[in-house]
Every structure is written in structure tokens, then in C-alpha cells.
Design a protein around this motif. Structure first.
Motif, PDB file in Angstrom:
ATOM      1  N   THR A  71     -12.298  -1.729   7.258  1.00 44.68           N
ATOM      2  CA  THR A  71     -11.973  -0.800   6.485  1.00 44.68           C
ATOM      3  C   THR A  71     -10.402  -0.828   6.612  1.00 44.68           C
ATOM      4  O   THR A  71     -10.019  -1.101   7.780  1.00 44.68           O
ATOM      5  CB  THR A  71     -12.076   0.476   6.626  1.00 44.68           C
ATOM      6  OG1 THR A  71     -13.707   0.919   6.170  1.00 44.68           O
ATOM      7  CG2 THR A  71     -11.298   1.771   6.061  1.00 44.68           C
ATOM      8  N   ILE A  72      -9.601  -1.194   5.557  1.00 44.15           N
ATOM      9  CA  ILE A  72      -8.129  -1.095   5.733  1.00 44.15           C
ATOM     10  C   ILE A  72      -7.585   0.126   5.286  1.00 44.15           C
ATOM     11  O   ILE A  72      -7.874   0.581   4.411  1.00 44.15           O
ATOM     12  CB  ILE A  72      -7.546  -2.397   5.003  1.00 44.15           C
ATOM     13  CG1 ILE A  72      -8.099  -3.773   5.574  1.00 44.15           C
ATOM     14  CG2 ILE A  72      -5.967  -2.343   5.132  1.00 44.15           C
ATOM     15  CD1 ILE A  72      -7.712  -4.994   4.596  1.00 44.15           C
ATOM     16  N   VAL A  73      -6.951   0.653   5.839  1.00 45.88           N
ATOM     17  CA  VAL A  73      -5.976   1.897   5.468  1.00 45.88           C
ATOM     18  C   VAL A  73      -4.584   1.683   5.476  1.00 45.88           C
ATOM     19  O   VAL A  73      -3.996   1.295   6.511  1.00 45.88           O
ATOM     20  CB  VAL A  73      -6.318   3.262   6.680  1.00 45.88           C
ATOM     21  CG1 VAL A  73      -5.532   4.574   5.982  1.00 45.88           C
ATOM     22  CG2 VAL A  73      -7.689   3.357   6.641  1.00 45.88           C
ATOM     23  N   VAL A  74      -3.846   2.095   4.306  1.00 48.69           N
ATOM     24  CA  VAL A  74      -2.487   1.928   4.037  1.00 48.69           C
ATOM     25  C   VAL A  74      -1.919   3.328   4.047  1.00 48.69           C
ATOM     26  O   VAL A  74      -2.144   4.432   3.094  1.00 48.69           O
ATOM     27  CB  VAL A  74      -2.228   1.532   2.773  1.00 48.69           C
ATOM     28  CG1 VAL A  74      -0.759   1.435   2.565  1.00 48.69           C
ATOM     29  CG2 VAL A  74      -3.008   0.122   2.493  1.00 48.69           C
ATOM     30  N   PRO A  75      -1.522   3.835   5.342  1.00 47.96           N
ATOM     31  CA  PRO A  75      -1.268   5.405   5.628  1.00 47.96           C
ATOM     32  C   PRO A  75       0.144   5.723   4.954  1.00 47.96           C
ATOM     33  O   PRO A  75       0.898   5.846   5.711  1.00 47.96           O
ATOM     34  CB  PRO A  75      -1.201   5.673   6.893  1.00 47.96           C
ATOM     35  CG  PRO A  75      -1.028   4.184   7.609  1.00 47.96           C
ATOM     36  CD  PRO A  75      -1.603   3.319   6.337  1.00 47.96           C
ATOM     37  N   GLY A  76       0.510   5.643   3.652  1.00 48.10           N
ATOM     38  CA  GLY A  76       1.805   6.068   3.156  1.00 48.10           C
ATOM     39  C   GLY A  76       2.627   4.729   3.007  1.00 48.10           C
ATOM     40  O   GLY A  76       2.134   3.772   3.605  1.00 48.10           O
ATOM     41  N   TRP A  77       3.423   4.631   2.266  1.00 44.26           N
ATOM     42  CA  TRP A  77       4.292   3.466   2.093  1.00 44.26           C
ATOM     43  C   TRP A  77       5.613   3.919   1.580  1.00 44.26           C
ATOM     44  O   TRP A  77       5.788   4.509   0.629  1.00 44.26           O
ATOM     45  CB  TRP A  77       3.789   2.450   1.354  1.00 44.26           C
ATOM     46  CG  TRP A  77       4.092   0.996   1.384  1.00 44.26           C
ATOM     47  CD1 TRP A  77       5.130   0.497   0.577  1.00 44.26           C
ATOM     48  CD2 TRP A  77       3.781  -0.009   2.098  1.00 44.26           C
ATOM     49  NE1 TRP A  77       5.536  -0.786   0.905  1.00 44.26           N
ATOM     50  CE2 TRP A  77       4.458  -1.212   1.773  1.00 44.26           C
ATOM     51  CE3 TRP A  77       2.510  -0.068   3.073  1.00 44.26           C
ATOM     52  CZ2 TRP A  77       4.080  -2.359   2.337  1.00 44.26           C
ATOM     53  CZ3 TRP A  77       2.470  -1.196   3.790  1.00 44.26           C
ATOM     54  CH2 TRP A  77       3.021  -2.351   3.483  1.00 44.26           C
ATOM     55  N   GLN A  78       6.637   3.313   2.347  1.00 42.00           N
ATOM     56  CA  GLN A  78       8.091   3.880   2.128  1.00 42.00           C
ATOM     57  C   GLN A  78       8.931   2.343   1.957  1.00 42.00           C
ATOM     58  O   GLN A  78       8.691   1.624   2.722  1.00 42.00           O
ATOM     59  CB  GLN A  78       8.679   4.838   3.223  1.00 42.00           C
ATOM     60  CG  GLN A  78       7.934   5.989   3.090  1.00 42.00           C
ATOM     61  CD  GLN A  78       8.309   6.868   1.737  1.00 42.00           C
ATOM     62  OE1 GLN A  78       9.227   6.790   1.105  1.00 42.00           O
ATOM     63  NE2 GLN A  78       7.267   7.772   1.736  1.00 42.00           N
ATOM     64  N   LEU A  89       0.186  -8.370  -0.209  1.00 44.26           N
ATOM     65  CA  LEU A  89      -0.787  -7.904  -1.290  1.00 44.26           C
ATOM     66  C   LEU A  89      -1.927  -9.155  -1.320  1.00 44.26           C
ATOM     67  O   LEU A  89      -2.997  -8.948  -1.464  1.00 44.26           O
ATOM     68  CB  LEU A  89      -0.053  -8.239  -2.723  1.00 44.26           C
ATOM     69  CG  LEU A  89       1.195  -6.993  -2.761  1.00 44.26           C
ATOM     70  CD1 LEU A  89       1.894  -7.460  -4.046  1.00 44.26           C
ATOM     71  CD2 LEU A  89       0.458  -5.766  -2.826  1.00 44.26           C
ATOM     72  N   SER A  90      -1.599 -10.370  -0.953  1.00 47.47           N
ATOM     73  CA  SER A  90      -2.445 -11.593  -0.634  1.00 47.47           C
ATOM     74  C   SER A  90      -3.298 -11.170   0.170  1.00 47.47           C
ATOM     75  O   SER A  90      -4.707 -11.301   0.027  1.00 47.47           O
ATOM     76  CB  SER A  90      -1.620 -12.605  -0.596  1.00 47.47           C
ATOM     77  OG  SER A  90      -2.864 -13.876  -0.285  1.00 47.47           O
ATOM     78  N   HIS A  96     -10.202  -7.469   0.647  1.00 49.78           N
ATOM     79  CA  HIS A  96     -11.140  -6.886  -0.495  1.00 49.78           C
ATOM     80  C   HIS A  96     -12.185  -7.706  -1.218  1.00 49.78           C
ATOM     81  O   HIS A  96     -13.326  -7.513  -1.225  1.00 49.78           O
ATOM     82  CB  HIS A  96     -10.339  -6.084  -1.406  1.00 49.78           C
ATOM     83  CG  HIS A  96     -11.014  -5.516  -2.530  1.00 49.78           C
ATOM     84  ND1 HIS A  96     -11.464  -5.871  -3.935  1.00 49.78           N
ATOM     85  CD2 HIS A  96     -11.814  -4.390  -2.551  1.00 49.78           C
ATOM     86  CE1 HIS A  96     -12.095  -5.308  -4.724  1.00 49.78           C
ATOM     87  NE2 HIS A  96     -12.296  -4.158  -3.833  1.00 49.78           N
ATOM     88  N   ARG A  97     -11.775  -9.017  -1.455  1.00 47.36           N
ATOM     89  CA  ARG A  97     -12.716  -9.905  -1.995  1.00 47.36           C
ATOM     90  C   ARG A  97     -14.127 -10.252  -0.979  1.00 47.36           C
ATOM     91  O   ARG A  97     -14.993 -10.394  -1.384  1.00 47.36           O
ATOM     92  CB  ARG A  97     -12.177 -11.270  -2.055  1.00 47.36           C
ATOM     93  CG  ARG A  97     -11.188 -11.048  -3.645  1.00 47.36           C
ATOM     94  CD  ARG A  97     -11.050 -12.429  -4.107  1.00 47.36           C
ATOM     95  NE  ARG A  97     -10.126 -13.436  -3.198  1.00 47.36           N
ATOM     96  CZ  ARG A  97      -8.661 -13.276  -2.972  1.00 47.36           C
ATOM     97  NH1 ARG A  97      -8.207 -12.415  -4.067  1.00 47.36           N
ATOM     98  NH2 ARG A  97      -8.140 -13.922  -1.994  1.00 47.36           N
ATOM     99  N   ARG A 101     -13.358  -2.425   2.892  1.00 46.33           N
ATOM    100  CA  ARG A 101     -13.123  -1.317   1.960  1.00 46.33           C
ATOM    101  C   ARG A 101     -11.618  -1.021   2.150  1.00 46.33           C
ATOM    102  O   ARG A 101     -11.019  -1.146   3.068  1.00 46.33           O
ATOM    103  CB  ARG A 101     -13.805  -0.138   2.632  1.00 46.33           C
ATOM    104  CG  ARG A 101     -13.477   1.245   1.988  1.00 46.33           C
ATOM    105  CD  ARG A 101     -14.606   2.406   2.531  1.00 46.33           C
ATOM    106  NE  ARG A 101     -14.771   2.549   3.978  1.00 46.33           N
ATOM    107  CZ  ARG A 101     -15.560   3.246   4.905  1.00 46.33           C
ATOM    108  NH1 ARG A 101     -16.608   3.632   4.035  1.00 46.33           N
ATOM    109  NH2 ARG A 101     -15.271   3.410   6.149  1.00 46.33           N
ATOM    110  N   VAL A 102     -10.929  -0.736   1.126  1.00 49.34           N
ATOM    111  CA  VAL A 102      -9.355  -0.579   1.142  1.00 49.34           C
ATOM    112  C   VAL A 102      -9.058   0.962   0.618  1.00 49.34           C
ATOM    113  O   VAL A 102      -9.471   1.388  -0.368  1.00 49.34           O
ATOM    114  CB  VAL A 102      -8.789  -1.614   0.200  1.00 49.34           C
ATOM    115  CG1 VAL A 102      -7.144  -1.282   0.468  1.00 49.34           C
ATOM    116  CG2 VAL A 102      -9.245  -3.132   0.555  1.00 49.34           C
TER     117      VAL A 102
END
Length: 315
Positions: A71-78, A89-90, A96-97, A101-102
Motif C-alpha cells: 500500500t502506498i499512502v500520499v499524506p497530503g501534497w504541498q 508519477l511514473s 499500481h500496475r 494499493r494507492v
């Protein structure tokens, strides 16, 4: 059983709270509970990472950490809406491919959208950023009213605190309702909030204390096995069915009937996990009257059967 590897992808300046939402659920070791997750953090450029508040964080892992994440978590982005590095992005798309889980918390949804992971799908973000999000990504169906949206392989949550709700929801999906409830209890939090619940009350200023649904909900939760109906709930609350429906819509974001069914299915899940009771007995105990009704409701709302759920999460 091998542990589930959760990796948080950070960016400068990083919100400590949004990172903590994921870290507390997936990264804390609780002496009285089995450990099912390993939690690490990474960034495109390892090293000192400025925070939105407080001291800088030190991140020692780069994007390579995403290659073995479950699982990858992106906890906010500034800053919100800024162009994300093609390398990030790549790496997200590659993970994901291969089946990772994203998940995003708050403005992390902008990153998932830039990666194309939300095209043609419903998603959410902080309500203050919903218009900006919708304008930037017209191929995404933006739902600004809900706490989180889970598609299985991709999930998004609203503003910061909703990230905890989504994380607990994922734990519930991975390891069952009883385990997730224990994690929530250790955090002194409600065991589960439905993703469809409103991000905020529609009338926070004019709402009166005596209109709170809390006493009614507590009363109903101790009587799930009885013949509870919307009319009975309204009678207990001392209001009309129409007024009750309005209060549910304002405070919870859905109808009394849906809330009641959700609680009954939640109670059934715990009994399936923790007891050997027959499905018929469980159905009666949670107020769904018969095994046939329980199976039908279970499949409609959870996409599986009571038997399959017990085999996956039973003791």
C-alpha cells in the motif's frame, strides 16, 4: 503470515499531521495486538524534508521504496495542485500496475489524479479544494461531501482527520471489523465511520445540543436485535420521521434506515469473526430476521457472503 508493507510518499513541505494519520494506524506497535503492517516513509529526494509546521523530517529512502510496497499512502501534497515530478508519477503508476494499493489523504488526491489513477472514477479531497480539484481534473468525478472513497486498488480521503477514517476502513477490510475496532479503541476513536458520511455538518452554528443524534444512536446500538424501524427511532427521539430523516442527513449524511442496516451488518461481521454461531442465529441476534436476509444484505453491501467472510477473518 507476512506483514503488509505500507509506504508513505512524502513531499516538501510535508504536513506532520497527515503523515501521522497513516503512521498511527499502520505504524504503531500495540502490545496487546498482533502486528500486521510494516510502515516506512520515502521521498523523491531523501534527506532533510521541510514540514508545514515544526522541525524538518529526515527521510532516508527514495522512490525505490515503492517497488515492494503493498500500500502506498500520499499524506497530503504541498503546494496543492503543483506539477508533480514525472519520476514520482511514473513510480506510482508502476506500483499500481503491479498490484499495490494507492491511497491519498486530503490534497494527496491531486497526485493520484495527475498520475491518471482517478480517471473515470469517483474521488474526494478536502472540501475547500474540491472546486480546484474538479477544474484541474475534469475526468474525475469529484464528491466533495464524503469522508472517503474506496475502489479497492485506489482510495481517496477528505481533509486530514478523514485520513484516519480511511486508514481504519482499510484495516477493517484487510483484517476484519474486530481487529480494526481494537486499533481504533487504542487510539480512543470511534471504531468505524462510513465513507459516505458528510465531511462537516451542514448547519454547525444553528444546531442545538438537544438535536444531537448521539443519545439515540447509543440507545439503538444496544437494541439491534429488536424490531427497530425508522418510526420506532423517531418515537424514541420524540420527533417525526421526517424530522429524524433531516437530522440524519445533516449530521451523518445518510438516512436512518441506511445507518441502521450498516450497524447491523457491522455487528454481524464481529460475530462472524469471533464466534462459531450459525448464520441464522447471527441474523436474528443483529435484527436481520433470517439467514437469507443476512446473506442478501451482506452481498449487496460488502460484495461477499457471510461464509466467505468468516473463512477470511474468523479466528
Amino acid at each position: 503470515m507476512s506483514r503488509h508493507h505500507v509506504v508513505a510518499l512524502l513531499n516538501a513541505p510535508q504536513s506532520p499531521f497527515e503523515l501521522a494519520c497513516a503512521a498511527e494506524v499502520f505504524g504503531s506497535v500495540r502490545p496487546d495486538l498482533p502486528v500486521h503492517y510494516d510502515f516506512t516513509v520515502c521521498a523523491e529526494h531523501p534527506g532533510a524534508l521541510p514540514a508545514t509546521t515544526g522541525p524538518a523530517m529526515y527521510v532516508d529512502a527514495g522512490l525505490d521504496a515503492l517497488t515492494d510496497a503493498d500500500t502506498i499512502v500520499v499524506p497530503g501534497w504541498q503546494p496543492t495542485g503543483a506539477a508533480v515530478s514525472p519520476h514520482v508519477l511514473s513510480a506510482l503508476c508502476a506500483a499500481h500496475r503491479r498490484g499495490a494499493r494507492v491511497v491519498s489523504i486530503c490534497t494527496g488526491a491531486f497526485v493520484l489524479a495527475q498520475a491518471g489513477l482517478l480517471d473515470g472514477r469517483r474521488a474526494t479531497t478536502h472540501w475547500r479544494r474540491a472546486e480546484q480539484f474538479a477544474a484541474a481534473f475534469p475526468r474525475v468525478e469529484v464528491d466533495a461531501d464524503v469522508l472517503y472513497v474506496d475502489h479497492g486498488d485506489v482510495a481517496t480521503s477528505a481533509g486530514s482527520g478523514a485520513g484516519i477514517d480511511l486508514a481504519l476502513h482499510l484495516v477493517r477490510r484487510d483484517h476484519g471489523a474486530a481487529y480494526a475496532a481494537q486499533v481504533a479503541r487504542s487510539m480512543v476513536l470511534p471504531p468505524h465511520r462510513e465513507g459516505g458520511q458528510l465531511q462537516y455538518a451542514t448547519q454547525p452554528v444553528t444546531s442545538r445540543t438537544d438535536e444531537s443524534l448521539a443519545p439515540l444512536l447509543e440507545w439503538a446500538l444496544t437494541r439491534l436485535e429488536t424490531e427497530l424501524t425508522v418510526s420506532r427511532l423517531a418515537e424514541q427521539a420524540g420527533v417525526s420521521s421526517r424530522t429524524l430523516a433531516r437530522r440524519f442527513a445533516e449530521q451523518l449524511g445518510h438516512s436512518p434506515g441506511k445507518w441502521l442496516l450498516t450497524q447491523r451488518l457491522g455487528a454481524a461481521r464481529v460475530l462472524l469473526e469471533q464466534t462459531e454461531l450459525p448464520v441464522e442465529a447471527i441474523a436474528i441476534r443483529v435484527g436481520l430476521s433470517s439467514a437469507v436476509n443476512l446473506r442478501r444484505r451482506f452481498r449487496t453491501m460488502l460484495g461477499t457472503t457471510p461464509g466467505a467472510y468468516r473463512r477470511a477473518f474468523g479466528r
